[in-house]
Scaffold this active site. Structure first.
Site, PDB file in Angstrom:
ATOM      1  CG  ASN A  93       5.171  -4.966  -1.900  1.00 45.78           C
ATOM      2  OD1 ASN A  93       5.180  -5.429  -0.761  1.00 45.78           O
ATOM      3  ND2 ASN A  93       4.049  -4.771  -2.577  1.00 45.78           N
ATOM      4  CG  ASP A 145       0.917   1.214  -6.379  1.00 51.58           C
ATOM      5  OD1 ASP A 145      -0.217   1.141  -5.877  1.00 51.58           O
ATOM      6  OD2 ASP A 145       1.922   1.626  -5.769  1.00 51.58           O
ATOM      7  CE  LYS A 180      12.955 -20.311 -16.162  1.00 45.59           C
ATOM      8  NZ  LYS A 180      14.103 -21.146 -15.841  1.00 45.59           N
ATOM      9  CG  PHE A 226      -1.049   1.230   7.106  1.00 45.88           C
ATOM     10  CD1 PHE A 226      -2.329   0.791   7.406  1.00 45.88           C
ATOM     11  CD2 PHE A 226      -0.079   1.177   8.088  1.00 45.88           C
ATOM     12  CE1 PHE A 226      -2.633   0.311   8.668  1.00 45.88           C
ATOM     13  CE2 PHE A 226      -0.362   0.696   9.356  1.00 45.88           C
ATOM     14  CZ  PHE A 226      -1.643   0.267   9.640  1.00 45.88           C
ATOM     15  CE  LYS A 285      -0.385   7.928  -0.729  1.00 48.35           C
ATOM     16  NZ  LYS A 285       0.829   7.119  -0.796  1.00 48.35           N
ATOM     17  CE  LYS A 336      -4.874   5.447  -2.629  1.00 51.15           C
ATOM     18  NZ  LYS A 336      -4.181   4.173  -2.478  1.00 51.15           N
TER      19      LYS A 336
HETATM   20  O1  C5P Z   1      -1.410   5.255  -2.731  1.00 52.03           O
HETATM   21  P1  C5P Z   1      -0.732   4.329  -1.792  1.00 52.03           P
HETATM   22  O2  C5P Z   1      -0.525   2.966  -2.348  1.00 52.03           O
HETATM   23  O3  C5P Z   1       0.520   4.855  -1.142  1.00 52.03           O
HETATM   24  O4  C5P Z   1      -1.788   4.238  -0.594  1.00 52.03           O
HETATM   25  C1  C5P Z   1      -1.604   3.385   0.431  1.00 52.03           C
HETATM   26  C2  C5P Z   1      -2.941   2.922   0.939  1.00 52.03           C
HETATM   27  O5  C5P Z   1      -3.813   2.583  -0.128  1.00 52.03           O
HETATM   28  C3  C5P Z   1      -2.788   1.673   1.790  1.00 52.03           C
HETATM   29  O6  C5P Z   1      -3.740   1.700   2.825  1.00 52.03           O
HETATM   30  C4  C5P Z   1      -3.040   0.572   0.756  1.00 52.03           C
HETATM   31  O7  C5P Z   1      -3.483  -0.621   1.382  1.00 52.03           O
HETATM   32  C5  C5P Z   1      -4.093   1.194  -0.116  1.00 52.03           C
HETATM   33  N1  C5P Z   1      -4.028   0.727  -1.514  1.00 52.03           N
HETATM   34  C6  C5P Z   1      -5.167   0.247  -2.142  1.00 52.03           C
HETATM   35  N2  C5P Z   1      -5.114  -0.228  -3.420  1.00 52.03           N
HETATM   36  C7  C5P Z   1      -3.951  -0.176  -4.135  1.00 52.03           C
HETATM   37  C8  C5P Z   1      -2.789   0.353  -3.528  1.00 52.03           C
HETATM   38  C9  C5P Z   1      -2.865   0.787  -2.221  1.00 52.03           C
HETATM   39  O8  C5P Z   1      -6.219   0.205  -1.497  1.00 52.03           O
HETATM   40  N3  C5P Z   1      -3.920  -0.620  -5.392  1.00 52.03           N
END
Ligand code: C5P
Length: 319
Positions: A117, A188, A198, A235, A249, A253
């Site tokens: 990303n 994600d 390759k 974040f 969120k 989380k």
């Molecule tokens: O759900 P989202 O990815 O938007 O959440 C963002 C937060 O979750 C950020 O602090 C990111 O570092 C964390 N995160 C995580 N593990 C992932 C994806 C995001 O801890 N696989």
């Protein structure tokens, strides 16, 4: 300055100024080492001038030695200290163990290609640098291609994939941390299988369907089960209803604080273009940057606002 010669605007101002004086001298290395210079510096010190010593490195005269102007952050820190500008929350981060993640992750598709990303790691490394400056013991975990890590870290771990970042966070938590700042943009989804070598376009016909699976969610899968007293700053990057979605969120989380970025606002959210963030805590929105600012400025402001709120919430004084 030592001899009171006031024959230009700077030396005139210095002689007329009754308040504190902070000097950050820079010069040729032999000049710096000369007994005359050193004696004059001794006189100034004795008069109460705050001296910020020059650093070592490449000098304009073409040698590597002591004489470079001190780093701007160090000059700012000394100005804040001498003028007592920073307030009591400045001491909040001193000696705290803080784990910071920064940058993207990279999920291999085959030996050559990957999914990633647009994260640059600037926000995470700016937070780590500011925490070091504030006296915290910082472990920084960075994804690939991330902005330069600051000096003065307790530990720096470089990772590539989301799974590696999850394992590195797990290990760093084993070592004991007081705060976790999850600024990394963790992928994600990752390719379900990594193809060997390759993949040749000649073998794929007109296209190629990649199957993706979810990566570990570090906050949910690694951090939540072993949370203890750890305080968590996360974040969020949202493109609509930024505050509402970020607040949701934060709850979902289990974060104490969340910093919401809006990539559609001025400056976007990637790299070091000035941009705007919102800080949301246990009592809802706590602070928003009043104008677009660089990530170094935002990092300092976010840490100050979190410290201020944590200290007024009671219990938590400087460590
Ligand atoms: O759900 P989202 O990815 O938007 O959440 C963002 C937060 O979750 C950020 O602090 C990111 O570092 C964390 N995160 C995580 N593990 C992932 C994806 C995001 O801890 N696989």
């Amino acid at each position: 300055l030592t001899h009171g010669i006031a024959d230009d605007i700077v030396s005139t101002l210095l002689l007329a100024h009754p308040g504190p004086v902070i000097a950050a001298p820079a010069m040729n290395d032999n000049m710096w080492a000369h007994p005359s210079t050193q004696q004059n510096l001794g006189t100034l010190r004795a008069r109460g001038v705050h001296l910020i010593e020059p650093g070592e490195g490449w000098l304009a005269c073409g040698v590597e030695s002591k004489g470079r102007l001190a780093e701007p952050e160090d000059i700012v820190a000394e100005v804040e200290r001498v003028l007592d500008l920073a307030g009591p929350e400045r001491g909040f981060w001193r000696d705290r163990r803080v784990l910071v993640t920064a940058g993207p992750t990279r999920e291999p598709v085959d030996a050559i290609r990957y999914l990633s990303n647009r994260s640059t790691g600037v926000m995470g490394t700016a937070l780590a640098a500011e925490l070091v400056r504030l006296g915290a013991r910082v472990t920084l975990i960075t994804g690939p291609g991330t902005a330069t890590a600051p000096d003065g870290l307790a530990q720096h771990v470089d990772v590539t994939t989301a799974a590696e970042m999850a394992a590195a966070v797990d290990r760093a938590l084993d070592a004991g941390q007081d705060w976790l700042v999850m600024a990394a943009a963790v992928a994600d989804f990752a390719p379900r299988e990594v193809r060997e070598g390759k993949v040749k376009k000649e073998t794929q016909g007109g296209g190629w369907t990649l199957e993706l699976s979810r990566t570990p969610d570090i906050l949910t899968d690694v951090v939540a089960p072993r949370r203890g007293d750890l305080r968590v700053v996360g974040f969020a990057l949202e493109t609509g209803a930024v505050l509402e979605r970020a607040a949701a969120k934060r709850e979902a989380k289990g974060m104490d604080w969340i910093v919401a970025n809006d990539p559609t606002a001025t400056g976007g959210a990637f790299g070091d273009a000035p941009h705007t963030v919102h800080l949301i805590g246990p009592d809802g929105p706590a602070w928003s940057s009043p104008e677009p600012a660089t990530k170094a400025r935002l990092a300092a402001a976010l840490l100050r606002e979190i410290a201020r709120a944590e200290m007024t919430a009671g219990g938590e004084g400087p460590a």
